[in-house]
Design an enzyme around this catalytic site. Structure first.
Site, PDB file in Angstrom:
ATOM      1  N   ASP A   9      -2.369 -15.520  54.501  1.00 52.28           N
ATOM      2  CA  ASP A   9      -1.932 -16.852  54.035  1.00 52.28           C
ATOM      3  C   ASP A   9      -0.450 -16.768  53.731  1.00 52.28           C
ATOM      4  OD1 ASP A   9      -1.525 -19.329  52.640  1.00 52.28           O
ATOM      5  OD2 ASP A   9      -3.674 -19.366  52.179  1.00 52.28           O
ATOM      6  N   ASP A  10       0.304 -17.829  54.086  1.00 48.73           N
ATOM      7  CA  ASP A  10       1.749 -17.834  53.842  1.00 48.73           C
ATOM      8  C   ASP A  10       2.098 -18.259  52.422  1.00 48.73           C
ATOM      9  OD1 ASP A  10       0.775 -20.414  54.713  1.00 48.73           O
ATOM     10  OD2 ASP A  10       2.863 -21.095  54.642  1.00 48.73           O
ATOM     11  N   ASP A  53      -5.951 -18.138  56.968  1.00 53.58           N
ATOM     12  CA  ASP A  53      -5.537 -19.519  56.733  1.00 53.58           C
ATOM     13  C   ASP A  53      -5.133 -20.165  58.054  1.00 53.58           C
ATOM     14  OD1 ASP A  53      -4.936 -21.723  54.979  1.00 53.58           O
ATOM     15  OD2 ASP A  53      -2.814 -21.314  55.390  1.00 53.58           O
ATOM     16  N   MET A  55      -3.260 -23.274  58.422  1.00 60.03           N
ATOM     17  CA  MET A  55      -1.946 -23.910  58.426  1.00 60.03           C
ATOM     18  C   MET A  55      -0.878 -22.917  57.980  1.00 60.03           C
ATOM     19  SD  MET A  55      -2.910 -26.820  59.472  1.00 60.03           S
ATOM     20  CE  MET A  55      -1.415 -27.787  59.311  1.00 60.03           C
ATOM     21  N   ASP A 327     -41.850  29.055  89.546  1.00 60.16           N
ATOM     22  CA  ASP A 327     -40.815  29.151  90.570  1.00 60.16           C
ATOM     23  C   ASP A 327     -41.438  28.779  91.921  1.00 60.16           C
ATOM     24  OD1 ASP A 327     -37.904  30.701  90.945  1.00 60.16           O
ATOM     25  OD2 ASP A 327     -39.149  30.684  92.741  1.00 60.16           O
ATOM     26  N   ILE A 328     -40.797  27.834  92.621  1.00 59.51           N
ATOM     27  CA  ILE A 328     -41.293  27.444  93.944  1.00 59.51           C
ATOM     28  C   ILE A 328     -40.927  28.541  94.945  1.00 59.51           C
ATOM     29  CG2 ILE A 328     -41.147  25.727  95.792  1.00 59.51           C
ATOM     30  CD1 ILE A 328     -40.508  23.625  93.681  1.00 59.51           C
ATOM     31  N   ASN A 335     -34.766  24.539 102.030  1.00 58.70           N
ATOM     32  CA  ASN A 335     -33.465  23.867 102.135  1.00 58.70           C
ATOM     33  C   ASN A 335     -32.753  24.223 103.441  1.00 58.70           C
ATOM     34  OD1 ASN A 335     -33.319  22.284  99.815  1.00 58.70           O
ATOM     35  ND2 ASN A 335     -32.514  23.949  98.544  1.00 58.70           N
ATOM     36  N   ASP A 344     -35.041  18.161  97.993  1.00 67.38           N
ATOM     37  CA  ASP A 344     -35.120  17.287  96.814  1.00 67.38           C
ATOM     38  C   ASP A 344     -36.470  16.569  96.746  1.00 67.38           C
ATOM     39  OD1 ASP A 344     -32.611  18.031  96.037  1.00 67.38           O
ATOM     40  OD2 ASP A 344     -31.609  16.190  96.699  1.00 67.38           O
ATOM     41  N   GLU A 370     -35.024  25.521  91.423  1.00 70.44           N
ATOM     42  CA  GLU A 370     -36.442  25.367  91.735  1.00 70.44           C
ATOM     43  C   GLU A 370     -37.333  25.949  90.642  1.00 70.44           C
ATOM     44  OE1 GLU A 370     -35.188  29.210  93.889  1.00 70.44           O
ATOM     45  OE2 GLU A 370     -34.284  27.323  93.208  1.00 70.44           O
TER      46      GLU A 370
END
Length: 454
Positions: A9-10, A53, A55, A327-328, A335, A344, A370
């Site tokens: 505010d002024d 404010d 104004m 384990d695969i 791959n 994947d 894997e």
């Protein structure tokens, strides 16, 4: 609830008066004599709320508000415009500039503190979400920025038993939103729970207590974050103040001004969608932080934290914990022969088989590459061996199908099984024994289950 308030505010006497009122209630007060200083202080000090404010010379409050809301550093700070003007056009201009609420001079103390408390609650919620989002960005689990949010197409529940008023509100909003009218609080609550974006409630309904409905919405875990706009009688100040104390986000005075209604709804919907984006971003980032993106199983980080607590409990005399390390077999050959895309697909299919062949309480994770791990709470070694053998037979007995392969692919697994061994055992030791068992299974021809004791 305390907060840091920036008073702009002024007129020095006005600043001192507001400062005195706020400090008596233990608020920390910052001040600015004009707009440019206010913008600098807001960005630097990050107050919880700004009392601005209208104004002022040089740059009026409307322009200051526009600049605050246009700056990403300050756009989240609630702004209350303080004005001697109580005209419709000033309210609309302020709402269009992004103001969150208004106070009219001379300022009523009860209304002042009700609005400060209400907006401070909202600010604290946003601050917490923004801080968590920032932490997620630093950790690298959150990426991108929040896009500009649309404030149309909202699902709005209008809880009002005054028929002409409800239909007028619905009609005004129907062009941009999806309003539904409910004249009974029970049905209104059901509609709000059905993923509403906003509740508009008549605080002075004749057949039900609108504020009680609002309190119910705020206390319900499923609806507590839904914004509420209350329609109030301008002469019923106690009800308006009570509405804000209950956590209602905004109030709209009767008779309803269509443009003010649209502007307040737009502000509330934008706030709701911003907080929704933050919450969803956090939820998704937390999920990504503990999930393997390829298989959908939990990742090694999550497994480690959970296994630590379970093994510690077992070491202190609790039920045993078993671990499967899977384990695969010959995965590199898959791959190299068929490509990583087929590899994947095999990993994803195996993850599905793994998850469906262990129990609901078991923690199935992708350990890396894997390799997969299953942490099995409350499980003796003999039971873990039985489950591991069932998994091995299921994998070897049913070939894997993958897009682009003419014939199904035969896959086998080697499984190492271990179980906690009393006091002094650790998750690392448990997994090391399972890993040693896997090496033994591979050394003896693969496609088998081997256990290893301490």
């Amino acid at each position: 609830m305390s907060a840091r308030v920036l008073v702009v505010d002024d007129i020095e006497a006005n600043v001192r008066l507001l400062q005195a009122k706020l400090e008596v209630e233990y608020y920390e007060v910052l001040t600015a004599p004009e707009g440019f200083t206010a913008l600098e202080k807001a960005a630097l000090e990050q107050p919880d709320i700004i009392l601005l404010d209208v104004m002022m010379p040089g740059m009026d409050g409307f322009e200051v508000c526009r600049r605050l809301k246009a700056n990403p550093v300050t756009q989240h700070i609630p702004v209350v415009l303080v004005t001697a003007l109580d005209g419709r056009r000033d309210r609309l201009t302020g709402l269009e500039a992004g103001a969150d609420d208004f106070l009219t001079k001379p300022i009523d103390d009860v209304a002042l503190f009700a609005r400060v408390r209400s907006l401070t609650r909202l600010k604290h919620v946003l601050d917490e979400l923004r801080q968590r989002e920032a932490s997620g960005r630093r950790l690298g689990v959150i990426e991108g920025t929040v896009a500009k949010l649309n404030a149309t197409g909202a699902r709005i529940v209008i809880a009002d038993d005054v028929e002409h008023q409800a239909h007028r509100v619905s009609g005004e909003l129907a062009l941009d939103h999806r309003p539904v009218i409910e004249t009974e609080p029970e049905k209104a609550m059901i509609a709000v729970r059905a993923r509403a974006d906003l509740l508009i409630v008549n605080a002075a309904s004749k057949k039900f207590d609108g504020l009680r409905l609002a309190a119910q919405v705020r206390s319900d875990d499923a609806t507590r974050h839904i914004p509420i706009l209350a329609i109030v009688d301008p002469d019923d100040r106690p009800r308006a103040v009570k509405a804000l104390e209950l956590g209602i986000n905004d109030i709209l005075n009767r008779p309803i001004d269509p443009e003010e209604l649209a502007a307040r709804v737009k502000t509330l919907i934008r706030q709701k969608r911003y907080t929704d984006v933050l919450r969803n971003t956090l939820d998704n980032s937390l999920e990504l932080a503990v999930t393997d993106t390829l298989t959908g199983l939990h990742n090694r980080r999550y497994m480690s934290s959970q296994a630590s607590a379970l093994v510690q409990r077992a070491a202190m005399g609790g039920e045993p914990v078993s671990a499967l390390l899977v384990d695969i077999d010959h995965f590199k050959r898959i791959n190299d022969t068929f490509g990583h895309d087929i590899g994947d697909e095999v990993l994803k299919e195996f993850a599905v088989r793994l998850a469906t062949n262990v129990r609901g309480i078991d923690l199935a994770c992708r350990f890396g590459g894997e390799e997969f791990v299953v942490i099995m709470p409350d499980t003796q070694l003999k039971d873990a061996l039985r489950i591991a053998e069932r998994l091995r037979l299921h994998v070897s007995g049913t070939p894997f199908r993958a897009p682009g392969l003419a014939d199904p692919l035969s896959v086998t697994i080697s499984v190492g099984v271990s179980c906690t061994e009393g006091q002094g055992d650790t998750p690392d030791a448990l997994l090391k024994r399972a890993d040693e068992a896997v090496y033994e299974a591979k050394a003896h021809g693969r496609n088998q289950v081997v256990s290893r004791a301490a």
